[in-house]
Each structure stands twice: as C-alpha cells, then as structure tokens.
Design a protein around this motif. Structure first.
Motif, mmCIF file in Angstrom:
data_model
loop_
_atom_site.group_PDB
_atom_site.id
_atom_site.type_symbol
_atom_site.label_atom_id
_atom_site.label_comp_id
_atom_site.label_asym_id
_atom_site.label_seq_id
_atom_site.Cartn_x
_atom_site.Cartn_y
_atom_site.Cartn_z
ATOM 1 N N PRO A 55 41.460 46.064 38.752
ATOM 2 C CA PRO A 55 42.164 45.344 37.683
ATOM 3 C C PRO A 55 43.568 44.885 38.105
ATOM 4 O O PRO A 55 44.266 45.570 38.863
ATOM 5 C CB PRO A 55 42.249 46.377 36.558
ATOM 6 C CG PRO A 55 41.091 47.301 36.804
ATOM 7 C CD PRO A 55 40.989 47.388 38.302
ATOM 8 N N LYS A 134 45.026 40.751 31.212
ATOM 9 C CA LYS A 134 44.541 41.726 32.190
ATOM 10 C C LYS A 134 43.168 41.299 32.675
ATOM 11 O O LYS A 134 42.264 41.053 31.877
ATOM 12 C CB LYS A 134 44.458 43.121 31.583
ATOM 13 C CG LYS A 134 44.007 44.185 32.585
ATOM 14 C CD LYS A 134 43.996 45.571 31.970
ATOM 15 C CE LYS A 134 43.551 46.611 32.985
ATOM 16 N NZ LYS A 134 43.512 47.988 32.395
ATOM 17 N N GLU A 136 39.890 42.384 34.350
ATOM 18 C CA GLU A 136 39.187 43.650 34.548
ATOM 19 C C GLU A 136 38.505 43.700 35.918
ATOM 20 O O GLU A 136 38.329 42.673 36.581
ATOM 21 C CB GLU A 136 38.148 43.852 33.442
ATOM 22 C CG GLU A 136 38.735 43.895 32.037
ATOM 23 C CD GLU A 136 39.668 45.080 31.804
ATOM 24 O OE1 GLU A 136 39.607 46.058 32.587
ATOM 25 O OE2 GLU A 136 40.445 45.029 30.835
ATOM 26 N N GLU A 137 38.127 44.902 36.315
ATOM 27 C CA GLU A 137 37.417 45.086 37.583
ATOM 28 C C GLU A 137 36.160 44.214 37.607
ATOM 29 O O GLU A 137 35.450 44.109 36.613
ATOM 30 C CB GLU A 137 37.037 46.554 37.742
ATOM 31 C CG GLU A 137 36.299 46.874 39.024
ATOM 32 C CD GLU A 137 36.013 48.359 39.161
ATOM 33 O OE1 GLU A 137 36.979 49.139 39.307
ATOM 34 O OE2 GLU A 137 34.830 48.742 39.086
ATOM 35 N N SER A 138 35.916 43.573 38.737
ATOM 36 C CA SER A 138 34.766 42.676 38.828
ATOM 37 C C SER A 138 34.279 42.566 40.264
ATOM 38 O O SER A 138 35.014 42.844 41.214
ATOM 39 C CB SER A 138 35.121 41.287 38.281
ATOM 40 O OG SER A 138 36.265 40.773 38.929
#
Length: 206
Positions: A55, A134, A136-138
C-alpha cells in the motif's frame, strides 16, 4: 537441480534467446535517487514481470491522457507547500497517470507520497479537484521501456502487455497505468525509465 528462468522459453541449453535476455536485463535505465512504492517481484517473464505492490498514498487530480502532464503543476504545488498546513513534502518517483477504462476516457495523474506519511496526518489540499487516496496492496504486471513515452508508444506497449498476459493465461483488469521515473528535461531519452502497468484479477505462483 535444473535452473529455470521464466523469461526464457529454451532454458535447457545456451541459446541466442538467453543471450538477448541477459543483455536486456543489463540495459541501463536511469532511476532517480528518490523514494518509490515498495514492491516484490513474483515472476519474471520474457516481456514483463509480475509485482506485488504494497500500500501507498497518492495525491491526484484529473489528467488529460496517459502521456500527458495536465494537472502535474497542481500536484507539485501541493507537495511544495500549497496545502492546509503549508507543509513541504519530499518528492518521490514515479509520476503515475492512470486510465480507468480501455478507451482512456477517464484519466488521473498522481504523485506518490512518502511511505512514512499517514492519511490522517496529511494536510488537506488547498485547491479543488485535488484529492488524497490510499492505493491498496495489488498484483500488477509491468512492462519496462525507455525513450519518450508518447501516447502512441504507451498505447502500443499496453496492447502488447495485455496480449502477452492473456496468452500466458493471466487475467488483466480493465485500464492501465503509465509510470514515468525521470524529469524529461534533464534525462537522455534512451535512458528514461518508463513502465506500463496492468492490474491482475488473480495470480498464483505455479
């Protein structure tokens, strides 16, 4: 134990393909000594790599096209102190432009903020149309290239990457991003580091 490179189709013996792959990896890309989003490389194929991005936060506004710079000065103003607390925020790299659909009818331009920053403690933008978000993790597939990232070049790189992903059985999402790491006024075009990024629906290591 046999060593295997995902980027090589012929990995059992020395080949010209292997030589070209090594030379491509040794190609010099000038990356500024600035903070960048953190990621882990999960897989390296012949024409792209798959990364897990952790993130991070961006300040963003409306852009005009993937290769465009419309809105950048407004974002730069935010990090240079034109915000609710007049805080100056360190510059990072890359600058992202993101197309949210395949027709690039909606584009945003983004500057990544330092990883130490927290959404709750960041100053508010003074200017309308600028927002904080923000990311997000991807899982993202990335194709790297040098030279001037014109709109035609970027669109062609995106098509090539999407085609290769589908051919390899992966599921690319709609839209894409362009990452530009260099100041075009201070960098030789042949050393520029540019990347086209496409998010993946799902990815598992074989």
């Amino acid at each position: 134990m046999q060593d295997y490179w995902d980027s090589l189709k012929k990995s059992d013996y020395f080949s010209l393909e292997g030589l070209f792959d090594v030379l491509k990896q040794l190609r010099y890309y000038k990356t500024p000594d600035l903070e960048s989003p953190k990621y882990q490389i999960l897989k390296r194929a012949a024409t792209y790599e798959v990364r897990k991005y952790f993130p991070f936060i961006v300040v963003e506004t409306k852009g005009d096209k993937l290769s465009g710079s419309a809105g950048f000065n407004d974002l730069a103003g935010y990090i240079f102190g034109k915000n609710s607390t007049s805080e100056k925020i360190p510059m990072t790299t890359p600058v992202f432009t993101q197309a949210f659909d395949d027709e690039t009818s909606k584009v945003s331009i983004q500057i990544v903020l330092p990883l130490e920053k927290d959404m709750k403690r960041l100053p508010d933008p003074n200017q309308e149309g600028i927002s904080l978000r923000k990311v997000e993790e991807s899982i993202i597939a990335v194709s790297k290239f040098s030279g001037k990232p014109t709109e035609d070049v970027v669109c062609e790189k995106e098509k090539q990457l999407r085609s290769n992903l589908i051919k390899d059985g992966l599921k690319p999402k709609m839209g894409c991003l362009l990452a530009r790491y260099n100041d075009p006024g201070r960098t030789w075009s042949f050393t520029m580091r540019n990347e086209v990024l496409i998010r993946l629906e799902q990815f598992t290591l074989d």
